[in-house]
Enzyme design. Structure first.
Site, PDB file in Angstrom:
ATOM      1  N   GLY A 110       1.894  27.175  29.533  1.00 31.08           N
ATOM      2  CA  GLY A 110       1.268  28.126  30.326  1.00 31.08           C
ATOM      3  C   GLY A 110      -0.026  28.866  29.846  1.00 31.08           C
ATOM      4  O   GLY A 110      -0.915  28.288  29.189  1.00 31.08           O
ATOM      5  N   ALA A 136      15.720  50.833  42.611  1.00 35.71           N
ATOM      6  CA  ALA A 136      17.134  51.147  43.199  1.00 35.71           C
ATOM      7  C   ALA A 136      18.098  50.393  42.672  1.00 35.71           C
ATOM      8  O   ALA A 136      19.515  50.596  42.638  1.00 35.71           O
ATOM      9  CB  ALA A 136      17.025  51.273  44.437  1.00 35.71           C
ATOM     10  N   ASN A 170       3.166  46.335  41.976  1.00 34.10           N
ATOM     11  CA  ASN A 170       3.611  45.256  42.772  1.00 34.10           C
ATOM     12  C   ASN A 170       5.085  45.609  43.112  1.00 34.10           C
ATOM     13  O   ASN A 170       5.749  46.094  42.338  1.00 34.10           O
ATOM     14  CB  ASN A 170       3.448  44.229  41.940  1.00 34.10           C
ATOM     15  CG  ASN A 170       3.456  42.906  42.830  1.00 34.10           C
ATOM     16  OD1 ASN A 170       3.369  43.085  43.971  1.00 34.10           O
ATOM     17  ND2 ASN A 170       3.680  41.566  42.113  1.00 34.10           N
ATOM     18  N   TYR A 175       7.660  45.758  35.114  1.00 32.27           N
ATOM     19  CA  TYR A 175       6.745  44.993  34.651  1.00 32.27           C
ATOM     20  C   TYR A 175       5.213  45.644  34.701  1.00 32.27           C
ATOM     21  O   TYR A 175       4.343  45.702  33.848  1.00 32.27           O
ATOM     22  CB  TYR A 175       6.609  43.607  35.426  1.00 32.27           C
ATOM     23  CG  TYR A 175       5.427  42.572  34.872  1.00 32.27           C
ATOM     24  CD1 TYR A 175       5.292  41.753  34.065  1.00 32.27           C
ATOM     25  CD2 TYR A 175       4.123  42.437  35.875  1.00 32.27           C
ATOM     26  CE1 TYR A 175       4.659  41.018  33.679  1.00 32.27           C
ATOM     27  CE2 TYR A 175       3.079  41.592  35.387  1.00 32.27           C
ATOM     28  CZ  TYR A 175       3.492  40.838  34.315  1.00 32.27           C
ATOM     29  OH  TYR A 175       2.710  39.999  34.029  1.00 32.27           O
ATOM     30  N   THR A 192       0.657  28.917  37.745  1.00 32.20           N
ATOM     31  CA  THR A 192       1.532  28.618  36.610  1.00 32.20           C
ATOM     32  C   THR A 192       2.670  28.084  37.034  1.00 32.20           C
ATOM     33  O   THR A 192       3.014  28.096  38.749  1.00 32.20           O
ATOM     34  CB  THR A 192       1.599  29.964  35.739  1.00 32.20           C
ATOM     35  OG1 THR A 192       2.001  30.839  36.564  1.00 32.20           O
ATOM     36  CG2 THR A 192       0.164  30.352  35.176  1.00 32.20           C
TER      37      THR A 192
END
Length: 442
Positions: free
Chosen positions: A215, A292, A341, A347, A383
């Site tokens: 990648g 959650a 996001n 992340y 990717t």
């Protein structure tokens, strides 16, 4: 997975149909290759106001290898336009920006580059601060409207330090920056380290790239090797076969290692007895789920790999002197860390943390160790991971940027290589988005 829409719009029927339907019409980007090492056409050098750096800037622009023309009307189809707006210090002075670019912007060649040069907004002169900050809004808006694969950037240079901008201008005015647009890069006044051969600026240097088996990491390792570095490729032991193939292909070394291991820094130092000149923190994982529904282990795994291991190994390697003086540290953030996001609180937190690390550490690392610290923030990059994204989400990711297409791993790699160059000493504490100027986030 190939971008079929990009292929279709590259045909005459596809262009006709998408134009009639009002759909995005992405231009095929010209990236660096042995056959395409520079832009195809002249560079137009313009000035807004009474600049004091005109001649010094002209010398730096000539070093890019492009044919430089001065003034409006001197290049009918410029591949690049550089506007020196460093002297703009009032609201009225912004009229000079319009006057300089308005007559030429339509004539810029497809796949061209526009770079506006400014200075840091003043803390003491609010009129100058307003005018220079206005350039940021101008550049971001021009990048969203210009089309035809043309990119637009704002480069802020330090007073009396035009020469420090050479590596950055070489990068921004080349095919290497094809997927970067709407960015603001602010340079310090640090003098650049000399480069003997611009075709191999990393010759004689040692680089380490984490997450290098495949990648983006493998692409970063490849570009650093192309630029002359000996690359130590690091990835988890489970990927040892792929890692070894990557390292062997590049004439580098393979280091199978879990970057979260307690002794990771010691193992890295042992693998680089002469020290590291470039340290690239690329390793990262996702464990997506809405907060959650996210158990503690999924949160902890992402933060551990993406952020905590970067903090620990960086601190240890700097303290031990493993990162050589004049070295470069490059970390991988993400547009998710800027805009957030859905389903990625873990992340996004880890990648925003990388941005915080860079901004805090960069000035101290430069002062104490002679090392620069920067981050690249990828957007939608083609990717294996994005190929597995559901079709409609994938298409949205590809189209929701000013270039209307996804980026390639090499786009992230080229940006990393620019940060890594010895001549990029003045590039410090920067977070550059490689996202085609995504319509999400700033």
């Amino acid at each position: 997975m190939a971008d079929r829409y990009l292929h279709v719009t590259g045909t005459a029927p596809g262009r006709f149909l998408t134009r009639r339907l009002g759909l995005p019409q992405p231009a095929r980007l010209r990236r660096w290759s042995l056959e395409t090492q520079s832009l195809d056409g002249p560079l137009l050098h313009l000035t807004a106001g009474e600049s004091t750096v005109t001649e010094e800037l002209a010398t730096v622009l000539a070093a890019t290898g492009l044919t430089v023309a001065r003034g409006t009307g001197q290049a009918s189809r410029p591949a690049a336009v550089v506007l020196d707006a460093t002297a703009v210090a009032t609201a009225a002075g912004l009229g000079d920006v319009h006057a300089a670019l308005h007559p030429v912007i339509r004539s810029a060649a497809p796949g061209g580059r526009v770079v506006v040069l400014g200075v840091r907004p003043s803390a003491d002169d609010h009129h100058q601060a307003a005018a220079q900050q206005a350039l940021e809004g101008f550049v971001r808006s021009l990048g969203k409207e210009i089309g035809r694969g043309i990119t637009v950037q704002l480069l802020r240079i330090a007073p009396g330090a035009v020469a420090s901008a050479e590596s950055t201008l070489r990068f921004l005015l080349s095919p290497r920056s094809a997927y970067i647009s709407g960015q603001v890069v602010e340079l310090t006044g640090a003098a650049p380290d000399p480069v003997t051969d611009w075709a191999a600026p990393l010759a004689g240097r040692t680089a380490l790239v984490t997450g290098a088996a495949r990648g983006i990491g493998a692409s970063v390792a490849s570009v650093l090797a192309r630029d002359g570095a000996h690359v130590i490729c690091l990835d988890i032991p489970q990927f040892q076969d792929e890692l070894t193939r990557t390292a062997d292909r590049l004439g580098g070394s393979a280091l199978p290692l879990d970057i979260t291991a307690d002794d990771a820094a010691e193992q890295i130092a042992a693998a680089a007895p002469g020290g590291l000149d470039v340290l690239v923190h690329n390793a990262g994982i996702t464990r997506d789920r809405r907060l959650a529904n996210m158990p503690a282990d999924r949160w902890a795994q992402v933060v551990e790999v993406n952020l905590d291991s970067v903090l620990r190994t960086t601190d240890a390697l700097l303290k031990a002197g493993t990162v050589n003086r004049g070295g470069r540290i490059v970390a991988t953030a993400s547009i998710a860390g800027i805009a957030g996001n859905n389903g990625q609180t873990n992340y996004a937190a880890s990648k925003a943390g990388i941005i915080g690390l860079v901004r805090s550490l960069a000035p101290r690392a430069a002062a104490d160790h002679g090392v620069t610290v920067n981050a690249v923030a990828p957007g939608f990059i083609e990717t294996r991971m994005t190929a597995a994204v559901p079709f409609f989400i994938r298409e949205a990711g590809r189209r929701m940027n000013s270039l209307s297409q996804g980026g390639l791993p090499v786009d992230v790699a080229e940006t990393t290589a620019w940060f890594a160059q010895p001549a990029s000493t003045a590039v410090n504490g920067q977070i550059v988005r490689v996202c085609g100027q995504s319509l999400l986030g700033a």
